[in-house]
Design a protein around this motif. Structure first.
Motif, mmCIF file in Angstrom:
data_model
loop_
_atom_site.group_PDB
_atom_site.id
_atom_site.type_symbol
_atom_site.label_atom_id
_atom_site.label_comp_id
_atom_site.label_asym_id
_atom_site.label_seq_id
_atom_site.Cartn_x
_atom_site.Cartn_y
_atom_site.Cartn_z
ATOM 1 N N PHE A 216 0.857 -1.186 0.000
ATOM 2 C CA PHE A 216 0.000 0.000 0.000
ATOM 3 C C PHE A 216 0.889 1.229 0.000
ATOM 4 O O PHE A 216 2.077 1.164 0.336
ATOM 5 C CB PHE A 216 -0.977 0.012 1.182
ATOM 6 N N GLU A 217 0.278 2.326 -0.355
ATOM 7 C CA GLU A 217 1.046 3.553 -0.523
ATOM 8 C C GLU A 217 1.504 4.074 0.836
ATOM 9 O O GLU A 217 0.731 4.096 1.805
ATOM 10 C CB GLU A 217 0.185 4.612 -1.221
ATOM 11 N N GLN A 218 2.753 4.479 0.892
ATOM 12 C CA GLN A 218 3.281 5.010 2.146
ATOM 13 C C GLN A 218 2.757 6.410 2.376
ATOM 14 O O GLN A 218 2.842 7.266 1.502
ATOM 15 C CB GLN A 218 4.802 5.021 2.092
ATOM 16 N N GLY A 219 2.241 6.640 3.576
ATOM 17 C CA GLY A 219 1.701 7.951 3.891
ATOM 18 C C GLY A 219 2.777 8.895 4.368
ATOM 19 O O GLY A 219 3.953 8.776 4.000
ATOM 20 N N ALA A 220 2.344 9.806 5.215
ATOM 21 C CA ALA A 220 3.300 10.789 5.708
ATOM 22 C C ALA A 220 4.310 10.148 6.650
ATOM 23 O O ALA A 220 5.432 10.629 6.777
ATOM 24 C CB ALA A 220 2.551 11.908 6.438
#
Lengths: 405, 225
Positions: B166-170
């Motif tokens: 999944f996309e890495q957030g902040a």
């Protein structure tokens, strides 16, 4: 019939053989490796300290391939092994006195006490491998109660080094402990870092064993040693170490006119802070109770400086003393007549005591065993290195992510 | 047609072979971030790969919101105070002690974590400062430390084949593992271990400012970004 048993045996091997191939009867978990203890891993190579063959000393040049441009040392300095910051460096343990809040903590400084050096909650770095005599006073709700516990700070063990570098040892004296002391009981608190298999929480933390909360007959020190690595032991009773007129170093001393003479005294409330003086030191035997690497085998004992008796130095009698020593510790006959050069040349001592003591042991066998034993994989003797490169056609363009706008 | 005895023997041999295959040995990890003294894993890493010696790997330290990060350049008396997120070049194989302070969520709290640098990144030429090893201290970790416990983190470079899907957030993905797990092994299975971060509640003793608390490892303080 014989064929039937052969088929049955074959079926048994196929079904059960994977779980028990005979070796498991001797080893509990065959497919696991067990590294040497952390203390051995601190000495890469032969896993022992040095100097000696193959021992890598801190700061020594380590053999290796020549360094390229990216790996060149700054200023062209040779590659040296950086010192580890744990184990061999940390020599203090920080103790945090959590409570009861407002309690004053002092400690013994030789022939007296340094009073009010800390107020709980407070912390102090104690040098390791030593025992200190503390003084708890001004305990809230316990007017007049002064307790003189001893605090044994254990030396760093490789398994506790990282913890001691980053954490203080929490020490809280609660009402239950003080009640026990006031009712003539002896309280022992052991602070230890439990082994992973005894840790219940997911985050590492110390645990505390108290003698009064254990079943009768259980020694908290032994129990803590079984569960993990001990870092500090506090022993607390109701013994008064500053009774007026008591003999000894801490007894009250009076001057010629009957006035009380303070041999050594400091009060933290007046800004007088003095480091505690250990009442018992364990540094002579090295770290963790193991003799240090550099040991001089003399009559001074392991880790102690060599004892070379010189007349008149360090308690060795002066030349020409009227009394001579004997091998059994009793003073020998005097050189008489006194006032003349020593003339006695021989002493004969005859021990006529009846005794029945076994003879000396000529051959000793000590079996040492690690549980589980050390098991390491065989060295690598084959490496297959494969690089996969993407294929591009003439119309494809690959742009690295960092170069994309 | 095979005799019956021969058939039975073949079945037995197959059974033994299957047992040997099922008992294949696991990989072995000497180092353990939780039970080894600070600095040992980095020392071993450098001794087994001396080419890493002398390389200053940029490391970026960030806090939950804001605060100060102090670096020490050879002496505890001269800390270099920077505003988080702060970046510094740390030499591979060394261990560094930094001071965290001024966090608005935790007034008066000072923490002194250590960073043990195991490995380096290989960024494009001239881009090293743009690819630091990120070290994030989260609120949860600071809360744990304030409860007199210790946090050990291993920062690793993700292996593309095993990347989290999944996309890495902040924030960087953090995985909590049981205390019995060897963190270096877990990081190695997921990628390449880069650094070990240890955070506890010990602070320097004001009565002995020259104690061994501080690191004296070489460091390059990056200019404010």
């Amino acid at each position: 019939m014989r064929l039937y048993f052969l088929a049955l045996g074959t079926l048994l091997i196929v079904c059960v053989g994977c779980a028990h191939d005979g070796q498991q009867l001797l080893e509990t978990n065959k497919n696991r490796y067990y590294a040497p203890p952390a203390a051995a891993l601190q000495h890469p190579g032969p896993m022992v300290g040095g100097p000696g063959p193959g021992v890598m000393q801190v700061g020594h040049q380590v053999p290796g391939p020549p360094m390229g441009a990216m790996g060149a040392a700054p200023g062209g300095a040779p590659f040296v092994c950086p010192p580890g910051t744990g184990g061999a460096v940390v020599t203090t343990s920080q103790v945090r006195f959590l409570g009861p809040e407002g309690m004053h903590v002092g400690w013994q400084i030789g022939g007296g006490f340094a009073e009010n050096q800390l107020m709980a909650p407070g912390r102090y770095n104690f040098r390791q491998a030593a025992t200190y005599r503390l003084k708890f006073s001004n305990i809230p709700g316990r007017e007049g109660l002064v307790v003189y516990p001893s605090l044994h700070i254990y030396p760093t063990h490789p398994t506790t080094a990282a913890y001691l570098e980053h954490n203080a040892l929490p020490l809280r004296v609660n009402d239950e402990d003080l009640d026990q002391v006031e009712t003539n009981n002896f309280v022992t608190k052991v602070i230890y870092l439990p082994d992973a298999k005894y840790q219940e929480l997911a985050i590492a933390g110390v645990e505390e064993l108290v003698s009064t909360r254990l079943a009768p007959g259980l020694d908290p020190v032994t129990e803590a040693d079984r569960r993990g690595t001990i870092m500090a032991v506090l022993r607390m009773g109701n013994m008064d170490l500053e009774m007026p007129g008591q003999p000894g170093q801490l007894g009250e001393v009076r001057g010629a006119n009957g006035e009380i003479v303070q041999t050594q005294y400091a009060d933290g409330e007046k800004g007088q802070h003095i480091a505690p003086v250990p009442v018992g030191s364990h540094e002579g035997i090295g770290r963790g109770g193991v003799p240090s690497d550099m040991m001089v085998g003399t009559s001074g004992g392991p880790g102690q400086p060599a004892y070379d008796p010189i007349s008149g130095v360090n308690g060795v009698p002066q030349y020409g003393m009227p009394y001579v020593g004997t091998p059994i510790g009793l003073p020998g006959p005097p050189h008489i007549p006194l006032g003349r050069p020593a003339g006695l040349q021989s002493i004969t001592l005859r021990n006529t005591t009846d005794y029945q003591v076994s003879g000396p042991v000529e051959d000793m066998l000590i079996d040492v065993r690690h549980e589980p034993g050390i098991r390491m994989p065989e060295p690598v003797k084959y490496i297959q290195y494969t690089e996969k490169h993407p294929g591009y056609q003439a119309s494809d363009l690959s742009v690295p992510a960092w170069a994309q706008q | 047609m095979l005799p019956k005895q021969t058939l039975s023997a073949m079945i037995a041999i197959i059974g033994v072979l299957f047992c040997s295959w099922a008992g294949a040995e696991d990989r072995h990890f000497l180092m353990n971030a939780q039970t080894m003294p600070t600095g040992e894993a980095a020392r071993w890493s450098l001794m087994t790969n001396p080419q890493k010696y002398g390389y200053f790997q940029p490391v970026e330290i960030s806090l939950p919101s804001a605060g100060h990060v102090s670096f020490y350049q050879g002496s505890p008396q001269s800390p270099v105070l920077t505003q988080a997120p702060s970046q510094a070049g740390m030499m591979v194989g060394h261990t560094y002690r930094v001071r965290i302070s001024g966090m608005p969520e935790y007034p008066g709290v000072e923490l002194y974590p250590t960073i043990e640098l195991l490995d380096r990144l290989h960024p494009p030429e001239g881009e090293a400062e743009n690819f630091p090893i990120p070290i994030e201290l989260t609120r949860e970790e600071i809360q744990i430390v304030l409860q007199e416990r210790m946090v050990t983190k291993v920062v690793y470079l993700e292996q593309p084949e095993f990347a989290v899907p999944f996309e890495q957030g902040a924030q960087i993905h953090v995985e909590d593992l049981p205390v019995k797990t060897n963190l270096i092994q877990a990081a190695d299975e997921r990628g390449r271990p880069m650094a070990i971060v240890r955070i506890g509640g010990r602070i320097p003793d004001p009565m002995s400012p020259n104690d061994e608390f501080y690191s004296r490892s070489p460091i390059k303080i990056s200019p404010a970004r």
